[in-house]
Design a protein around this motif. Structure first.
Motif, PDB file in Angstrom:
ATOM      1  N   ALA A 120       0.857  -1.176   0.000  1.00  0.00           N
ATOM      2  CA  ALA A 120       0.000   0.000   0.000  1.00  0.00           C
ATOM      3  C   ALA A 120       0.895   1.229   0.000  1.00  0.00           C
ATOM      4  O   ALA A 120       1.950   1.245   0.637  1.00  0.00           O
ATOM      5  CB  ALA A 120      -0.926   0.010   1.213  1.00  0.00           C
ATOM      6  N   VAL A 121       0.465   2.259  -0.726  1.00  0.00           N
ATOM      7  CA  VAL A 121       1.309   3.434  -0.937  1.00  0.00           C
ATOM      8  C   VAL A 121       0.511   4.705  -0.691  1.00  0.00           C
ATOM      9  O   VAL A 121      -0.655   4.803  -1.068  1.00  0.00           O
ATOM     10  CB  VAL A 121       1.870   3.458  -2.382  1.00  0.00           C
ATOM     11  N   ALA A 122       1.162   5.683  -0.065  1.00  0.00           N
ATOM     12  CA  ALA A 122       0.642   7.050   0.015  1.00  0.00           C
ATOM     13  C   ALA A 122       1.662   7.963  -0.653  1.00  0.00           C
ATOM     14  O   ALA A 122       2.843   7.934  -0.309  1.00  0.00           O
ATOM     15  CB  ALA A 122       0.421   7.472   1.461  1.00  0.00           C
ATOM     16  N   THR A 123       1.228   8.746  -1.624  1.00  0.00           N
ATOM     17  CA  THR A 123       2.130   9.624  -2.357  1.00  0.00           C
ATOM     18  C   THR A 123       1.777  11.087  -2.110  1.00  0.00           C
ATOM     19  O   THR A 123       0.655  11.419  -1.724  1.00  0.00           O
ATOM     20  CB  THR A 123       2.064   9.332  -3.864  1.00  0.00           C
ATOM     21  N   GLY A 124       2.744  11.952  -2.361  1.00  0.00           N
ATOM     22  CA  GLY A 124       2.501  13.389  -2.265  1.00  0.00           C
ATOM     23  C   GLY A 124       2.143  13.870  -0.881  1.00  0.00           C
ATOM     24  O   GLY A 124       1.365  14.818  -0.729  1.00  0.00           O
ATOM     25  N   VAL A 125       2.708  13.252   0.162  1.00  0.00           N
ATOM     26  CA  VAL A 125       2.402  13.640   1.540  1.00  0.00           C
ATOM     27  C   VAL A 125       3.226  14.890   1.876  1.00  0.00           C
ATOM     28  O   VAL A 125       4.439  14.823   2.062  1.00  0.00           O
ATOM     29  CB  VAL A 125       2.709  12.491   2.511  1.00  0.00           C
ATOM     30  N   LEU A 126       2.578  16.019   1.984  1.00  0.00           N
ATOM     31  CA  LEU A 126       3.241  17.316   2.073  1.00  0.00           C
ATOM     32  C   LEU A 126       3.777  17.585   3.476  1.00  0.00           C
ATOM     33  O   LEU A 126       3.089  17.381   4.475  1.00  0.00           O
ATOM     34  CB  LEU A 126       2.259  18.422   1.689  1.00  0.00           C
ATOM     35  N   VAL A 127       5.022  18.044   3.549  1.00  0.00           N
ATOM     36  CA  VAL A 127       5.607  18.493   4.810  1.00  0.00           C
ATOM     37  C   VAL A 127       5.007  19.845   5.171  1.00  0.00           C
ATOM     38  O   VAL A 127       5.081  20.799   4.390  1.00  0.00           O
ATOM     39  CB  VAL A 127       7.140  18.598   4.706  1.00  0.00           C
ATOM     40  N   THR A 128       4.392  19.931   6.351  1.00  0.00           N
ATOM     41  CA  THR A 128       3.677  21.154   6.740  1.00  0.00           C
ATOM     42  C   THR A 128       4.363  21.932   7.848  1.00  0.00           C
ATOM     43  O   THR A 128       4.140  23.131   7.989  1.00  0.00           O
ATOM     44  CB  THR A 128       2.253  20.803   7.207  1.00  0.00           C
ATOM     45  N   GLU A 129       5.197  21.265   8.653  1.00  0.00           N
ATOM     46  CA  GLU A 129       5.885  21.939   9.752  1.00  0.00           C
ATOM     47  C   GLU A 129       7.257  21.305   9.947  1.00  0.00           C
ATOM     48  O   GLU A 129       7.397  20.084   9.829  1.00  0.00           O
ATOM     49  CB  GLU A 129       5.083  21.837  11.054  1.00  0.00           C
ATOM     50  N   VAL A 130       8.249  22.121  10.244  1.00  0.00           N
ATOM     51  CA  VAL A 130       9.594  21.631  10.527  1.00  0.00           C
ATOM     52  C   VAL A 130      10.124  22.341  11.776  1.00  0.00           C
ATOM     53  O   VAL A 130      10.106  23.571  11.843  1.00  0.00           O
ATOM     54  CB  VAL A 130      10.551  21.880   9.337  1.00  0.00           C
ATOM     55  N   ASP A 131      10.566  21.566  12.747  1.00  0.00           N
ATOM     56  CA  ASP A 131      11.119  22.123  13.987  1.00  0.00           C
ATOM     57  C   ASP A 131      12.551  21.622  14.128  1.00  0.00           C
ATOM     58  O   ASP A 131      12.805  20.532  14.629  1.00  0.00           O
ATOM     59  CB  ASP A 131      10.275  21.675  15.177  1.00  0.00           C
ATOM     60  N   GLY A 132      13.511  22.423  13.640  1.00  0.00           N
ATOM     61  CA  GLY A 132      14.901  22.020  13.681  1.00  0.00           C
ATOM     62  C   GLY A 132      15.452  21.922  15.076  1.00  0.00           C
ATOM     63  O   GLY A 132      16.331  21.110  15.358  1.00  0.00           O
ATOM     64  N   GLU A 133      14.957  22.736  16.005  1.00  0.00           N
ATOM     65  CA  GLU A 133      15.463  22.725  17.373  1.00  0.00           C
ATOM     66  C   GLU A 133      15.183  21.395  18.054  1.00  0.00           C
ATOM     67  O   GLU A 133      16.024  20.849  18.768  1.00  0.00           O
ATOM     68  CB  GLU A 133      14.835  23.866  18.174  1.00  0.00           C
ATOM     69  N   HIS A 134      13.976  20.866  17.839  1.00  0.00           N
ATOM     70  CA  HIS A 134      13.592  19.612  18.490  1.00  0.00           C
ATOM     71  C   HIS A 134      13.767  18.398  17.581  1.00  0.00           C
ATOM     72  O   HIS A 134      13.544  17.258  18.004  1.00  0.00           O
ATOM     73  CB  HIS A 134      12.126  19.691  18.946  1.00  0.00           C
ATOM     74  N   GLY A 135      14.160  18.617  16.332  1.00  0.00           N
ATOM     75  CA  GLY A 135      14.375  17.502  15.408  1.00  0.00           C
ATOM     76  C   GLY A 135      13.109  16.761  15.048  1.00  0.00           C
ATOM     77  O   GLY A 135      13.107  15.532  14.943  1.00  0.00           O
ATOM     78  N   THR A 136      12.007  17.500  14.866  1.00  0.00           N
ATOM     79  CA  THR A 136      10.740  16.882  14.521  1.00  0.00           C
ATOM     80  C   THR A 136      10.118  17.627  13.340  1.00  0.00           C
ATOM     81  O   THR A 136      10.453  18.780  13.065  1.00  0.00           O
ATOM     82  CB  THR A 136       9.753  16.924  15.702  1.00  0.00           C
ATOM     83  N   PHE A 137       9.232  16.951  12.642  1.00  0.00           N
ATOM     84  CA  PHE A 137       8.464  17.623  11.595  1.00  0.00           C
ATOM     85  C   PHE A 137       7.103  16.963  11.461  1.00  0.00           C
ATOM     86  O   PHE A 137       6.861  15.863  11.973  1.00  0.00           O
ATOM     87  CB  PHE A 137       9.213  17.646  10.259  1.00  0.00           C
ATOM     88  N   ALA A 138       6.192  17.645  10.779  1.00  0.00           N
ATOM     89  CA  ALA A 138       4.833  17.136  10.591  1.00  0.00           C
ATOM     90  C   ALA A 138       4.476  17.180   9.121  1.00  0.00           C
ATOM     91  O   ALA A 138       5.066  17.925   8.331  1.00  0.00           O
ATOM     92  CB  ALA A 138       3.838  17.975  11.397  1.00  0.00           C
ATOM     93  N   THR A 139       3.500  16.372   8.741  1.00  0.00           N
ATOM     94  CA  THR A 139       3.026  16.334   7.360  1.00  0.00           C
ATOM     95  C   THR A 139       1.513  16.454   7.328  1.00  0.00           C
ATOM     96  O   THR A 139       0.837  16.328   8.354  1.00  0.00           O
ATOM     97  CB  THR A 139       3.411  15.022   6.653  1.00  0.00           C
ATOM     98  N   ALA A 140       0.997  16.686   6.138  1.00  0.00           N
ATOM     99  CA  ALA A 140      -0.442  16.614   5.936  1.00  0.00           C
ATOM    100  C   ALA A 140      -0.898  15.165   6.076  1.00  0.00           C
ATOM    101  O   ALA A 140      -0.084  14.234   6.123  1.00  0.00           O
ATOM    102  CB  ALA A 140      -0.811  17.154   4.559  1.00  0.00           C
ATOM    103  N   GLY A 141      -2.210  14.954   6.163  1.00  0.00           N
ATOM    104  CA  GLY A 141      -2.741  13.600   6.254  1.00  0.00           C
ATOM    105  C   GLY A 141      -2.362  12.769   5.042  1.00  0.00           C
ATOM    106  O   GLY A 141      -2.179  13.281   3.940  1.00  0.00           O
ATOM    107  N   ALA A 142      -2.215  11.475   5.240  1.00  0.00           N
ATOM    108  CA  ALA A 142      -1.803  10.564   4.169  1.00  0.00           C
ATOM    109  C   ALA A 142      -2.848   9.481   3.971  1.00  0.00           C
ATOM    110  O   ALA A 142      -3.344   8.911   4.937  1.00  0.00           O
ATOM    111  CB  ALA A 142      -0.453   9.928   4.510  1.00  0.00           C
ATOM    112  N   THR A 143      -3.183   9.212   2.717  1.00  0.00           N
ATOM    113  CA  THR A 143      -4.131   8.143   2.378  1.00  0.00           C
ATOM    114  C   THR A 143      -3.402   7.066   1.591  1.00  0.00           C
ATOM    115  O   THR A 143      -2.814   7.346   0.542  1.00  0.00           O
ATOM    116  CB  THR A 143      -5.301   8.690   1.540  1.00  0.00           C
TER     117      THR A 143
END
Length: 311
Positions: free
Chosen positions: A154-177
């Motif tokens: 199963a594949v989810a494509t085009g999952v957009l990066v929406t937030e990047v936190d370089g200080e804490h080394g974390t990031f978030a993306t849009a929902g993936a289907t």
């Protein structure tokens, strides 16, 4: 030649992700200073599988030989590969919800650089990075060489990066289907002998070819390096009972014939074709072909009787 097939609408298809959550107390909506060098990033995703034709999971209701339903649930430590472009940057693992196994948290670390908010997109692939349908053993669930563990992509494509936190080394993306990339066929075979008696075939192996020639043997995550051709399945133990095959067809539109070449436990070869209607061609379908009749017997078993004279 009369062609009969029993088709059951899929209860296998895609995973719907409720969304991705960053593990951090604050977020930064710009590119961090360290994003130009490879860094370790932590990602946690709240994921959901739903029981409808777009589901991904592989748990059955009742017996494998008679079930008409594939349930969509998460399994402990189910792997999800994460790609940036064509590069695999890490693996997330699933922790199912204790009350509802349709839900899970996918978590893990990835190693990458150059993440850009609103620009970078990810591709997610499960269950493994090698997208390959060869080497199947006819097993649906649980075992190491089962469809569940190795061939139910199963594949989810085009999952957009929406937030990047370089200080804490974390990031978030849009929902993936996630969408299923193959259909699952349940099959067993009979031979119509000259006396019009349909005899069960104790199959040891089956080779499947398509009239259109677009059965996928392997491909890269971006669809390149595509290899098409016959899919061969070798059962660990010869059996007349139904077994399972994962087939990805590059042609999801036109009706076509699949041809089955079956070798039984004695080395006898049988052959026949079945028509797959266009409505059941799209990948993500569960197709039942129990007791499919093969009309051609192409070989006989080896004779153990010693031959004393050569002419």
């Amino acid at each position: 030649m009369k062609k009969n097939i029993l088709l059951i609408t899929a209860l296998a298809g895609a995973m719907a992700f409720a969304g991705c959550q960053i593990v951090a107390e604050e977020t930064i909506g710009t590119i961090p200073e360290n994003s130009d060098s490879n860094s370790v990033w932590t990602l946690s995703i709240q994921a959901t599988k739903i029981d409808r034709p777009e589901t991904k999971g592989l748990e059955i209701e009742g017996d494998e030989a008679t079930t008409t339903a594939l349930k969509s649930i998460w399994k402990d430590n189910e792997p999800v590969k994460v790609y940036l472009g064509t590069e695999c940057i890490g693996t997330l693992t699933a922790t199912p919800d204790g009350e509802d196994p349709h839900k899970a948290t996918l978590s893990g670390e990835v190693i990458t650089s150059g993440l850009e908010v609103g620009v970078s997109t990810l591709t997610l692939l499960t269950p493994r990075s090698d997208w390959d349908y060869t080497g199947q053993a006819g097993i649906l669930l649980s075992e190491n060489n089962s469809i569940e563990k190795m061939y139910h992509y199963a594949v989810a494509t085009g999952v957009l990066v929406t937030e990047v936190d370089g200080e804490h080394g974390t990031f978030a993306t849009a929902g993936a289907t996630f969408t299923n990339q193959q259909s699952i066929y349940r099959m067993s075979f009979r031979y119509l002998n000259p006396g019009s008696t349909k005899l069960p075939i104790t199959a040891k192996s089956v080779t499947i070819t398509s009239a259109g020639g677009h059965l996928v043997q392997s491909q890269a995550v971006d669809g390149t390096s595509l290899e098409e051709g016959a899919i061969s399945v070798t059962l660990g133990t010869a059996s007349a009972d139904p077994f399972f095959v994962a087939l990805r067809n590059g042609d999801e539109t036109d009706a076509e014939d699949l041809t089955f070449t079956v070798i039984d436990t004695d080395g006898v070869t049988y052959r026949g074709s079945k028509t797959i209607p266009a409505a059941f061609k799209p990948n993500g379908t569960f197709v039942s072909m129990k007791n499919a009749t093969l009309n051609d017997r192409l070989g006989v078993s080896l004779n153990a009787t010693e031959v004393a004279t050569v002419w």
